[in-house]
Enzyme design. Structure first.
Site, PDB file in Angstrom:
ATOM      1  N   ARG A  79     -34.176   1.447 -30.518  1.00  0.00           N
ATOM      2  CA  ARG A  79     -33.982   1.631 -29.075  1.00  0.00           C
ATOM      3  C   ARG A  79     -34.473   0.404 -28.304  1.00  0.00           C
ATOM      4  O   ARG A  79     -34.862   0.503 -27.146  1.00  0.00           O
ATOM      5  CB  ARG A  79     -34.737   2.874 -28.587  1.00  0.00           C
ATOM      6  CG  ARG A  79     -34.202   4.162 -29.144  1.00  0.00           C
ATOM      7  CD  ARG A  79     -34.425   5.362 -28.225  1.00  0.00           C
ATOM      8  NE  ARG A  79     -33.830   6.530 -28.841  1.00  0.00           N
ATOM      9  CZ  ARG A  79     -34.517   7.442 -29.528  1.00  0.00           C
ATOM     10  NH1 ARG A  79     -35.823   7.370 -29.635  1.00  0.00           N
ATOM     11  NH2 ARG A  79     -33.888   8.446 -30.085  1.00  0.00           N
TER      12      ARG A  79
ATOM     13  N   CYS B  37     -36.831  -2.206 -33.721  1.00  0.00           N
ATOM     14  CA  CYS B  37     -36.651  -0.915 -33.043  1.00  0.00           C
ATOM     15  C   CYS B  37     -35.184  -0.620 -32.720  1.00  0.00           C
ATOM     16  O   CYS B  37     -34.486  -1.434 -32.153  1.00  0.00           O
ATOM     17  CB  CYS B  37     -37.443  -0.888 -31.750  1.00  0.00           C
ATOM     18  SG  CYS B  37     -37.179   0.636 -30.837  1.00  0.00           S
TER      19      CYS B  37
ATOM     20  N   ARG C  40     -27.706  16.177 -29.741  1.00  0.00           N
ATOM     21  CA  ARG C  40     -26.663  15.849 -30.697  1.00  0.00           C
ATOM     22  C   ARG C  40     -26.400  17.014 -31.646  1.00  0.00           C
ATOM     23  O   ARG C  40     -25.278  17.305 -31.991  1.00  0.00           O
ATOM     24  CB  ARG C  40     -27.080  14.611 -31.506  1.00  0.00           C
ATOM     25  CG  ARG C  40     -25.982  14.080 -32.366  1.00  0.00           C
ATOM     26  CD  ARG C  40     -26.332  12.811 -33.167  1.00  0.00           C
ATOM     27  NE  ARG C  40     -27.525  12.112 -32.853  1.00  0.00           N
ATOM     28  CZ  ARG C  40     -27.577  10.959 -32.169  1.00  0.00           C
ATOM     29  NH1 ARG C  40     -26.478  10.415 -31.697  1.00  0.00           N
ATOM     30  NH2 ARG C  40     -28.729  10.370 -31.956  1.00  0.00           N
ATOM     31  N   TYR C  41     -27.473  17.658 -32.087  1.00  0.00           N
ATOM     32  CA  TYR C  41     -27.366  18.782 -33.020  1.00  0.00           C
ATOM     33  C   TYR C  41     -27.551  20.079 -32.233  1.00  0.00           C
ATOM     34  O   TYR C  41     -28.334  20.123 -31.294  1.00  0.00           O
ATOM     35  CB  TYR C  41     -28.465  18.694 -34.068  1.00  0.00           C
ATOM     36  CG  TYR C  41     -28.491  17.403 -34.846  1.00  0.00           C
ATOM     37  CD1 TYR C  41     -27.487  17.102 -35.761  1.00  0.00           C
ATOM     38  CD2 TYR C  41     -29.529  16.495 -34.678  1.00  0.00           C
ATOM     39  CE1 TYR C  41     -27.532  15.920 -36.490  1.00  0.00           C
ATOM     40  CE2 TYR C  41     -29.580  15.316 -35.410  1.00  0.00           C
ATOM     41  CZ  TYR C  41     -28.578  15.037 -36.316  1.00  0.00           C
ATOM     42  OH  TYR C  41     -28.624  13.874 -37.034  1.00  0.00           O
TER      43      TYR C  41
ATOM     44  N   ASP D  40     -28.574   6.816 -39.882  1.00  0.00           N
ATOM     45  CA  ASP D  40     -28.054   7.333 -38.622  1.00  0.00           C
ATOM     46  C   ASP D  40     -26.711   6.642 -38.429  1.00  0.00           C
ATOM     47  O   ASP D  40     -26.654   5.419 -38.255  1.00  0.00           O
ATOM     48  CB  ASP D  40     -29.030   7.016 -37.476  1.00  0.00           C
ATOM     49  CG  ASP D  40     -29.233   8.224 -36.590  1.00  0.00           C
ATOM     50  OD1 ASP D  40     -28.224   8.792 -36.147  1.00  0.00           O
ATOM     51  OD2 ASP D  40     -30.402   8.587 -36.359  1.00  0.00           O
TER      52      ASP D  40
ATOM     53  N   LYS E 130     -27.524  11.882 -38.430  1.00  0.00           N
ATOM     54  CA  LYS E 130     -28.100  11.339 -39.662  1.00  0.00           C
ATOM     55  C   LYS E 130     -27.447  11.979 -40.885  1.00  0.00           C
ATOM     56  O   LYS E 130     -27.211  13.177 -40.889  1.00  0.00           O
ATOM     57  CB  LYS E 130     -29.601  11.641 -39.704  1.00  0.00           C
ATOM     58  CG  LYS E 130     -30.389  10.970 -38.602  1.00  0.00           C
ATOM     59  CD  LYS E 130     -31.855  11.375 -38.672  1.00  0.00           C
ATOM     60  CE  LYS E 130     -32.630  10.865 -37.474  1.00  0.00           C
ATOM     61  NZ  LYS E 130     -32.216  11.482 -36.199  1.00  0.00           N
TER      62      LYS E 130
ATOM     63  N   ASP F   3     -31.276   0.516 -38.548  1.00  0.00           N
ATOM     64  CA  ASP F   3     -30.146   0.690 -37.624  1.00  0.00           C
ATOM     65  C   ASP F   3     -29.607  -0.665 -37.176  1.00  0.00           C
ATOM     66  O   ASP F   3     -30.294  -1.682 -37.259  1.00  0.00           O
ATOM     67  CB  ASP F   3     -30.599   1.510 -36.408  1.00  0.00           C
ATOM     68  CG  ASP F   3     -30.880   2.956 -36.789  1.00  0.00           C
ATOM     69  OD1 ASP F   3     -30.014   3.572 -37.446  1.00  0.00           O
ATOM     70  OD2 ASP F   3     -31.961   3.473 -36.438  1.00  0.00           O
TER      71      ASP F   3
ATOM     72  N   CYS G  77     -44.282   2.041 -25.503  1.00  0.00           N
ATOM     73  CA  CYS G  77     -44.853   2.247 -26.849  1.00  0.00           C
ATOM     74  C   CYS G  77     -46.183   1.506 -26.940  1.00  0.00           C
ATOM     75  O   CYS G  77     -46.438   0.571 -26.174  1.00  0.00           O
ATOM     76  CB  CYS G  77     -43.930   1.691 -27.922  1.00  0.00           C
ATOM     77  SG  CYS G  77     -42.349   2.528 -27.996  1.00  0.00           S
TER      78      CYS G  77
ATOM     79  N   ARG H  98     -31.456  21.505 -31.772  1.00  0.00           N
ATOM     80  CA  ARG H  98     -32.622  20.696 -31.407  1.00  0.00           C
ATOM     81  C   ARG H  98     -32.234  19.557 -30.474  1.00  0.00           C
ATOM     82  O   ARG H  98     -31.112  19.057 -30.539  1.00  0.00           O
ATOM     83  CB  ARG H  98     -33.330  20.149 -32.647  1.00  0.00           C
ATOM     84  CG  ARG H  98     -32.454  19.345 -33.611  1.00  0.00           C
ATOM     85  CD  ARG H  98     -32.971  19.537 -35.028  1.00  0.00           C
ATOM     86  NE  ARG H  98     -32.422  18.623 -36.004  1.00  0.00           N
ATOM     87  CZ  ARG H  98     -31.281  18.824 -36.662  1.00  0.00           C
ATOM     88  NH1 ARG H  98     -30.523  19.878 -36.386  1.00  0.00           N
ATOM     89  NH2 ARG H  98     -30.874  17.964 -37.564  1.00  0.00           N
TER      90      ARG H  98
ATOM     91  N   CYS I 167     -41.929  -2.585 -32.161  1.00  0.00           N
ATOM     92  CA  CYS I 167     -41.488  -2.970 -33.501  1.00  0.00           C
ATOM     93  C   CYS I 167     -40.278  -3.874 -33.348  1.00  0.00           C
ATOM     94  O   CYS I 167     -39.363  -3.569 -32.580  1.00  0.00           O
ATOM     95  CB  CYS I 167     -41.115  -1.718 -34.286  1.00  0.00           C
ATOM     96  SG  CYS I 167     -42.402  -0.447 -34.171  1.00  0.00           S
TER      97      CYS I 167
HETATM   98  C1  PLP Z   1     -33.000  12.147 -35.432  1.00  0.00           C
HETATM   99  C2  PLP Z   1     -32.607  13.078 -34.380  1.00  0.00           C
HETATM  100  C3  PLP Z   1     -33.053  14.404 -34.371  1.00  0.00           C
HETATM  101  C4  PLP Z   1     -33.968  14.948 -35.425  1.00  0.00           C
HETATM  102  O1  PLP Z   1     -33.262  15.059 -36.614  1.00  0.00           O
HETATM  103  P1  PLP Z   1     -33.909  15.787 -37.885  1.00  0.00           P
HETATM  104  O2  PLP Z   1     -32.905  15.530 -38.957  1.00  0.00           O
HETATM  105  O3  PLP Z   1     -34.057  17.226 -37.525  1.00  0.00           O
HETATM  106  O4  PLP Z   1     -35.228  15.153 -38.125  1.00  0.00           O
HETATM  107  C5  PLP Z   1     -32.625  15.223 -33.378  1.00  0.00           C
HETATM  108  N1  PLP Z   1     -31.791  14.794 -32.415  1.00  0.00           N
HETATM  109  C6  PLP Z   1     -31.335  13.531 -32.393  1.00  0.00           C
HETATM  110  C7  PLP Z   1     -30.424  13.131 -31.296  1.00  0.00           C
HETATM  111  C8  PLP Z   1     -31.727  12.622 -33.368  1.00  0.00           C
HETATM  112  O5  PLP Z   1     -31.288  11.362 -33.326  1.00  0.00           O
HETATM  113  S1  SF4 Z   2     -39.627   1.957 -33.443  1.00  0.00           S
HETATM  114 FE1  SF4 Z   2     -39.226   1.550 -31.266  1.00  0.00          FE
HETATM  115  S2  SF4 Z   2     -39.681   3.496 -30.235  1.00  0.00           S
HETATM  116 FE2  SF4 Z   2     -40.682   3.555 -32.252  1.00  0.00          FE
HETATM  117  S3  SF4 Z   2     -42.775   2.752 -31.893  1.00  0.00           S
HETATM  118 FE3  SF4 Z   2     -41.505   1.040 -32.585  1.00  0.00          FE
HETATM  119  S4  SF4 Z   2     -40.830   0.102 -30.648  1.00  0.00           S
HETATM  120 FE4  SF4 Z   2     -41.525   2.177 -30.133  1.00  0.00          FE
END
Ligand code: PLP
Ligand code: SF4
Length: 350
Positions: free
Chosen positions: A114, A112, A92-93, A311, A318, A274, A105, A96, A109
């Site tokens: 995801r 979560c 996305r960025y 996010d 974010k 989220d 996991c 990174r 959670c």
């Molecule tokens: C959260 C996230 C990151 C990491 O973001 P930082 O602000 O650097 O901690 C990198 N890529 C994606 C797709 C993310 O969702």
């Molecule tokens: S937030 Fe989601 S991905 Fe992270 S530890 Fe909990 S269940 Fe796993």
């Protein structure tokens, strides 16, 4: 001698552990059929069964409210799919990427983000997919940092982690490898010297970002696990999620941030919840989050201040959404608020 305690993974495990109240049975069976469940022995031991609002239970024990999906909630709340050029990578960025090695996991959670993509039945990255993901990273010289996430990368064996870290280590332009994990706190026994050694790669800066939402999660065993990581020369950060009825009051948040700093973990992000399906009961408002951040600023050390982030739904990334301390007075002059709420003019640049 008793066998080592096992994680609770099924509805029947929760039932046997006394975590399913009779009146919620039918609803919770439906929740269990829909979303993954796992509670490690370390987290189960923290649950106070006499407290109907126990902050540990609220994070891991399913709730009938998970069946209520609000119209604005979505399966992919932060838009990972739109930014996934190859399986396992989210880019996305510019500088990174996320590398998702597994969908498993140690604990699941209830909030979560995801939750629709993870679980014991989700397919792990195949060897060919891992090759393609690492190939993508190698082919993009702008990628300065790789964030291992998932699922939880620290459920993998030391052998598998060592192999992936070595391959990332061989990519010249990758300088930083960050591991996002709930394991140091939720399953501290996994953080062996062998696992910690597997994370180290010559020539790269390794960071571990641990996920914790309540000070009670930082048990003696969790603190020792984190100390093993930090003592090995790996700095630690934290990520927490702002959760209604779990940590959305100033004392609880302050205690969490202080406990983290005492463990040499620098609070990094406080995530606004989220829009994951069936999680409305665990979300707060942004205004509430901002008010809490203001109280934290006045109450505890600067070391204990995370950045409050949202996010943005849809995959826009974010953004910091904490309170602002700058405003204008009636005559348009800049004023800044102090930690007690007092306002002070600040002169313009001549
Ligand atoms: C959260 C996230 C990151 C990491 O973001 P930082 O602000 O650097 O901690 C990198 N890529 C994606 C797709 C993310 O969702
Ligand atoms: S937030 Fe989601 S991905 Fe992270 S530890 Fe909990 S269940 Fe796993």
């Amino acid at each position: 001698m008793n066998a080592a305690p096992k994680p609770l993974r099924q509805f029947s495990d929760l039932d046997e552990a006394g975590l399913i109240p009779a009146e919620k049975r039918a609803a919770l069976e439906q929740v269990a059929a829909r979303y993954a469940i796992a509670i490690t022995p370390a987290m189960e031991a923290l649950i106070d069964r006499d407290d109907p609002n126990d902050p540990i239970a609220r994070q891991f024990v399913p709730d009938p409210a998970e069946l209520d999906v609000a119209p604005q909630e979505r399966a992919d709340p932060i838009g990972d799919h739109a930014h996934s050029p190859v399986e396992g990578i989210v880019h996305r960025y510019p500088d990174r990427v996320l590398l998702k090695l597994t969908h498993v996991c140690a604990v699941y959670c209830r909030f979560c983000f995801r939750r629709e993509m993870i679980g014991p039945d989700a397919e792990p990255l195949t060897a060919a997919q891992l090759d393609a993901a690492l190939g993508y990273i190698a082919a993009h010289p702008d990628i300065w940092e790789v964030v291992l996430t998932g699922g939880d990368p620290l459920v993998l064996s030391a052998r598998r982690l060592r192999a992936v870290m070595a391959r990332l280590g061989a990519i010249e332009h990758v300088k930083v490898i960050r591991v996002h994990s709930r394991v140091p706190i939720a399953d501290p026994a996994r953080i062996t010297d062998e696992l910690v050694a597997a994370l180290k790669v010559d020539g790269k800066a390794i960071y571990v970002a641990a996920h914790a939402n309540h000070a009670r999660e930082l048990t003696a065993a969790a603190r020792e696990a984190c100390a093993r990581i930090v003592d090995a020369g790996i700095p630690m950060l934290s990520q927490s999620v702002l959760l209604a009825g779990i940590n959305d009051d100033p004392q609880t948040l302050a205690a969490l941030m202080r406990a983290l700093v005492e463990c040499r973990i620098k609070p990094y992000y406080l995530h606004h919840g989220d829009l994951a399906p069936g999680t409305a009961h665990l979300r707060t408002s942004l205004e509430r989050g901002q008010a809490l951040m203001r109280e934290l600023r006045g109450r505890v050390s600067g070391l204990c201040q995370p950045t409050y982030v949202l996010d943005i739904p849809g995959g826009y990334g974010k953004s910091p959404v904490g309170p602002s301390y700058l405003s204008r007075d009636g005559e348009g002059r800049t004023q800044v608020e102090d930690f007690n709420g007092g306002l002070h003019c600040y002169p313009p640049k001549p």
